[in-house]
Design a protein around this motif. Structure first.
Motif, mmCIF file in Angstrom:
data_model
loop_
_atom_site.group_PDB
_atom_site.id
_atom_site.type_symbol
_atom_site.label_atom_id
_atom_site.label_comp_id
_atom_site.label_asym_id
_atom_site.label_seq_id
_atom_site.Cartn_x
_atom_site.Cartn_y
_atom_site.Cartn_z
ATOM 1 N N LEU A 298 23.136 40.281 47.031
ATOM 2 C CA LEU A 298 24.322 39.548 47.517
ATOM 3 C C LEU A 298 23.886 39.199 49.172
ATOM 4 N N SER A 323 33.573 39.064 54.651
ATOM 5 C CA SER A 323 32.557 39.069 53.540
ATOM 6 C C SER A 323 31.876 40.377 53.123
ATOM 7 N N CYS A 326 34.294 41.787 50.603
ATOM 8 C CA CYS A 326 34.301 41.280 49.520
ATOM 9 C C CYS A 326 32.982 41.560 48.540
ATOM 10 N N ALA A 327 32.028 41.699 49.139
ATOM 11 C CA ALA A 327 30.515 42.120 48.339
ATOM 12 C C ALA A 327 30.964 43.677 48.211
ATOM 13 N N ALA A 330 32.821 44.090 44.741
ATOM 14 C CA ALA A 330 31.920 43.443 43.633
ATOM 15 C C ALA A 330 30.936 44.351 43.342
ATOM 16 N N TYR A 348 32.000 38.787 43.440
ATOM 17 C CA TYR A 348 32.019 38.613 44.869
ATOM 18 C C TYR A 348 32.343 37.069 45.285
#
Length: 430
Positions: A298, A323, A326-327, A330, A348
């Motif tokens: 990612l 971010s 969010c990563a 995921a 993600y």
């Protein structure tokens, strides 16, 4: 090859990297973070302001313990020529209210604080080593080559900054073009706290964020910035690389000229230079975002191009935090099924779409193109405002002209139709 296999390897110890590592380690994953600097934040000179909304979710009341400098309660935006400066000055207690608060920061100290949080959560931080390559097995990233060592992992998160060579090696993006990136140069200038409070009308730990367009970037796309820290100022300029190439002055010379401007010079008088540094800033917006999900990998933060410069606000750190979150979500979801292929990590993308990150990037996707096609903002408009202000405030014994005539005469020098078209395009791009 190391015999140990990690759940996750994070490349880069900036905000995005440390936040991602912290969130994963907090959930029990075995995480290693690799930072090529001597410590997290040792190379980071980014502007100096963080919006608190995204990091507050992860570290509630973070400002009470983090090494923030000043809470921003005063906003200034200026159109500057070599001889003048027209400023919109806004101060409000609402700017400092929790949830909408922002702070000036010095990233060397702030990133170290984040790294400390990550280490306490169980992250193994390795510094002073550069990641030169990625390990690929069966079409998937399965680790990194760092110095003489090879470290394996289920997933690798690239948080290695705007010019991510690792993302380029994966074919996720091409080499950056000059119009997609800006170069920022900054000085940290030491001044006593009471001097800063007097010169910028601050009190306690309150501070000012001040952005400039026009003269600082030599009339080309870019601008200047000034942030008040507790006992120093962060002063610098940002110019798109494409315009630096076309310009007559070097970036260091532009900064020197900015410091000598009659508005800036008194503000930094008797200041002591503590730091001089520069770095690249992503400027392309939504259209420059590379591929950010692959098999076992990612891309987050600046490496993913998550940054917005709107002229009146510059945002990157809050995108880096969001971010990273969010990563991490995921990766945790993919961990449940032990499937780290692209189709599994695509959560993600879904997380980013639900967050403010993609919504804001999509909203402002036309703005970089608007700036590129409207160079008048940085040269003709500051000059127009200077001429108009001179007409309004200089009394020289000549018969006065009607206010409407003064305004129209100055607008004609730029072109009334040009102004109307620029205003329309600008509003549409925002």
């Amino acid at each position: 090859m190391s015999e140990e296999k990690f759940d996750a390897i994070i490349v880069g110890g900036g905000i995005a990297g440390t936040v991602a590592s912290y969130l994963l380690a907090k959930e029990g994953l075995d995480v290693v973070l690799i930072e090529r600097g001597n410590y997290c934040g040792s190379k980071n000179m980014t502007g100096g302001r963080i919006y608190g909304h995204s990091i507050e979710k992860i570290f509630p009341h973070f400002a009470e313990e983090a090494p923030i400098e000043r809470k921003i309660t005063r906003e200034k935006i200026s159109l500057m020529t070599g001889e003048s400066n027209f400023t919109i000055d806004f101060s409000s207690s609402e700017l400092g209210r929790q949830g909408g608060d922002s702070y000036s920061v010095l990233r060397g100290a702030f990133d170290q604080w984040l790294a400390g949080k990550a280490e306490k959560a169980g992250v193994n931080i390795i510094t002073g080593i550069r990641v030169d390559n990625l390990i690929i097995h069966n079409g998937a990233v399965s680790g990194v080559v760092a110095g003489e060592d090879e470290l394996e992992s289920d997933v690798t998160i690239l948080a290695d900054g705007v010019n991510s060579l690792l993302a380029q090696k994966l074919g996720f993006c091409e080499e950056l073009r000059a119009n997609q990136v800006a170069i920022g140069v900054k000085e940290v200038i030491e001044l006593p706290a009471h001097v800063i409070e007097d010169r910028f009308q601050c009190s306690g730990k309150e501070g000012t964020a001040w952005l400039f367009a026009g003269y600082p970037s030599g009339g080309r796309i870019g601008g200047g910035f000034l942030y008040t820290n507790q006992s120093s100022l962060s002063l610098g300029i940002v110019c798109t690389l494409d315009d630096v190439i076309k310009g007559e002055k070097s970036v260091p010379q532009l900064l020197e000229d900015f410091k000598k401007h009659p508005v800036i010079q008194p503000l930094i008088k008797n200041g002591k230079l503590l730091e001089y540094s520069g770095h690249l800033v992503p400027e392309g917006g939504l259209n420059s975002i590379p591929k950010i999900v692959g098999n076992g990998v990612l891309v987050v933060g600046d490496a993913a191009g998550f940054c917005i410069n709107l002229g009146y606000a510059v945002r990157g750190m809050d995108f880096a935090v969001a971010s990273a979150e969010c990563a991490a979500k995921a990766v945790l979801k993919a961990k449940e099924s032990q499937n780290f292929r692209e189709e599994s990590l695509n959560g993600y993308h879904d997380n980013l779409e639900r967050s403010f990150v993609m919504k804001d990037l999509r909203l402002y996707k036309k703005f970089p193109h608007f700036l590129e096609k409207t160079p008048r903002i940085f040269k003709e408009y500051p000059q127009m405002v200077e001429n108009l202000m001179n007409d309004l405030f200089i009394m020289n014994g000549q018969p006065a002209k009607p206010l409407t005539k003064k305004i129209v005469n100055n607008m004609k020098k730029v072109g009334i139709l040009n102004i109307v078209k620029d205003c329309w395009r600008g509003v549409r791009s925002l």
